[in-house]
Structures are given as structure tokens and as C-alpha cells.
Scaffold this active site. Sequence first.
Site: not given
Ligand code: AQP
Length: 334
Positions: A115, A198, A201
Site C-alpha cells: 500500500k 488480487k 476495491k
Molecule cells: N480479491 C479478494 N479475494 C478474496 N477475498 C478478498 N478480500 C478482499 N479482497 C479479496 C477479503 O475481504 C475482506 C476484507 O477486506 P478489506 O476491505 O478489509 O481489506 P482488503 O483485503 O484490503 O480489501 P480490498 O478490496 O483490497 O480493499 P483496499 O483496496 O481498500 O485495500 C478480507 O477478509 C479479505 O480477505
Amino acid sequence: MGNDKKVIFSGIQPSGSLTLGNYLGAIKNWTTLADEYNCYFCIVDMHAITVSKEPKDLRKNTLEVLANYIAAGLNPDKVTLFIQSHVSAHAELGWVLNCLTYYGELGRMTQFKDKSKKQQNSNITAGLFTYPSLMAADILLYQTDLVPVGEDQRQHLELARDIAIRFNNKYSKTFVVPEPYIAKIGAKIMNLQDPTIKMSKSDTNDKSYILLTDDDDEIRRKFKRSVTDSLGIVKLSNDQPGIKNLLGIYSKITGETIESIVERYEGKGYSIFKDDVAEVVVNELRPLRLKREELLKNKDYLQEVFQKGAEKAENTARKTLRKVYKKVGFIPRY
Ligand code: AQP
């Protein structure tokens, strides 16, 4: 909720509209846990501000995540749904745990490295660096036994375990040491434009993800344009990460095995396969979208849910925090 049930805690950041990855990797699995466990599902808005956010977007996304939780089938009468910033014990325990977490440990976290690289090493906040100790507080406040996490969050959970053990050893047993909860069918949903990373969002390319807010045609368009390869054979192979990802999505939603899907698409080419994956996703997400839109029209109901959730969460969290404050040597006010 019986006290004999094991405790589950998990959360999602309202850092944007949720993706198909958040839904298949997290929320869909959570809906199967409500009967067996004492579940706390949080909207971790304090984590979301570790990277700069527009206040109005954060407010909108927070309510949207709550509506998604309910629309996906999390029943607020059975599980505790709440917003992290409503329970101040998260920030308070987060500080105590910051003082027990080593600089070197935080520096090794791969999510911090990824990040901060995305921010091109400018404006990287102390909050982004200490995110894992706040996450440890989220989990440990509820004496959590099991944490359903995706592969991407495993390192943070390991650190939460280390911090719990360190605290227990230094001050006597206070925290349950949490274990990862592995979903029966795990899923890591990959980026549609670069299937080696992965789906996220906060990605800047909107073709890379399916959002839960995307309409049917948008979803179809994004799958049509998803990056695959030039082999033209639908099969499970690490050399075909795009197809592997589409197979995973299809299988996770329909429950059909990858082998049986592969057999059915033998000799059919990618275009039909992509269209069918899109249809499976459209049919899965359409009812969720309609239900969420309905819920978002009823702000009073959402407020009732998050207020009740915060009260329930607060009761448990305060008990843990009181113990912690006493053990570290803070003088109680009363
Ligand atoms: N691509 C993914 N595949 C499977 N699981 C996923 N999770 C996120 N992306 C995937 C699961 O969603 C939960 C919470 O996610 P989060 O929003 O708290 O943080 P993150 O993992 O950082 O999700 P993002 O979408 O990638 O957010 P940003 O872009 O803001 O960093 C977790 O259980 C995660 O495993």
C-alpha cells in the site's frame, strides 16, 4: 446467542464500493457461520482512513457496506453488525497494543509495503504503518476464537496472535489467542485485467474489478474484456491465471467442481465461457443489489441496526478493556 458458542470476528473497510472479491472471499462465507458461532461483523471505518478518504464517500460507503452485509443474508438479530468508530474501546486497546508491537514487526507487513508503494512513498501515514495493531485490538477485544480471513490477511492475523501471546506472558492470561478460520471453499478473486494480483476495491482501473454496485450490463462488459491468454483451452493451469480465476469464480458461486466445468467447456473457446461466467455472476449479484438498494432507502432501519450492534459490541469490548487497563497499571477512575 449462547455464551458457549465460539466467537468469530471479521470486518471489511468501507474504503470504496465492495468488490466481488470481498463478497466471495468474505461475506458469502460469513453467512454460513451465524447459527454455529457468536459472530461479530464490523465495518472498520477507522482502518479506512489510514489512506486519505473524502468524508462524504466514507459515510456513503459505510452505510453501503452495512446494507451489503444485511442484503447478503447476515441477520442483525443473529449476528452483531456494527461500525468500528462507534466502539471507542477499539482505539483505546489499539494504543495499548501499539506500545507492545515492535517497529520491525510492522515494517515486515507485506500489505504495508504494497500500500505504501501505491502511494509512491509520499504521504504514508503512521496509521497505515500501525494498522495491524489496531486490527489486533479489533480481534482481541471480543475474546475471538476464530477469524475468517483471506490469504491476504493471514500475516496480520499472525501478528495479532503474537501480540496476544506477548501480552498474556507479560501481564498474565488476558486474551484468547485467535486462530484463522479457513472457509470450506476458499477463494482469492483476482484482478480482471492482471490476474496475477488480487481484485481490490481501491484499484484505479475500473475494468479490473466487479463492484457489487455494477449493473448487469456493466458486469457482462467487464467479463468480456477480462484478460485471459492465447491458448484458447478452458482448463485449470497456473500458466493461465485469467482462466483459472474465471473457473474459481464460476465454481465458488455455483458449487460445481472445477473438473466438471472444464469438461463442459471442452472445445468451446473463451468467448462462450466468459459470457457464461458473467451470467452466473449477474444472477448471483442481482438480488443482492436490489435488496441493498431497498435497504439504503430505509436509513432509520440501518441506524437502528448499527446502534443495537454497537451496544452489544460495547458491552463485551469494555469488559476486556477494563481488564487490560488494570493489568498494565492504569488507575481506575471509579
Ligand atoms: N480479491 C479478494 N479475494 C478474496 N477475498 C478478498 N478480500 C478482499 N479482497 C479479496 C477479503 O475481504 C475482506 C476484507 O477486506 P478489506 O476491505 O478489509 O481489506 P482488503 O483485503 O484490503 O480489501 P480490498 O478490496 O483490497 O480493499 P483496499 O483496496 O481498500 O485495500 C478480507 O477478509 C479479505 O480477505
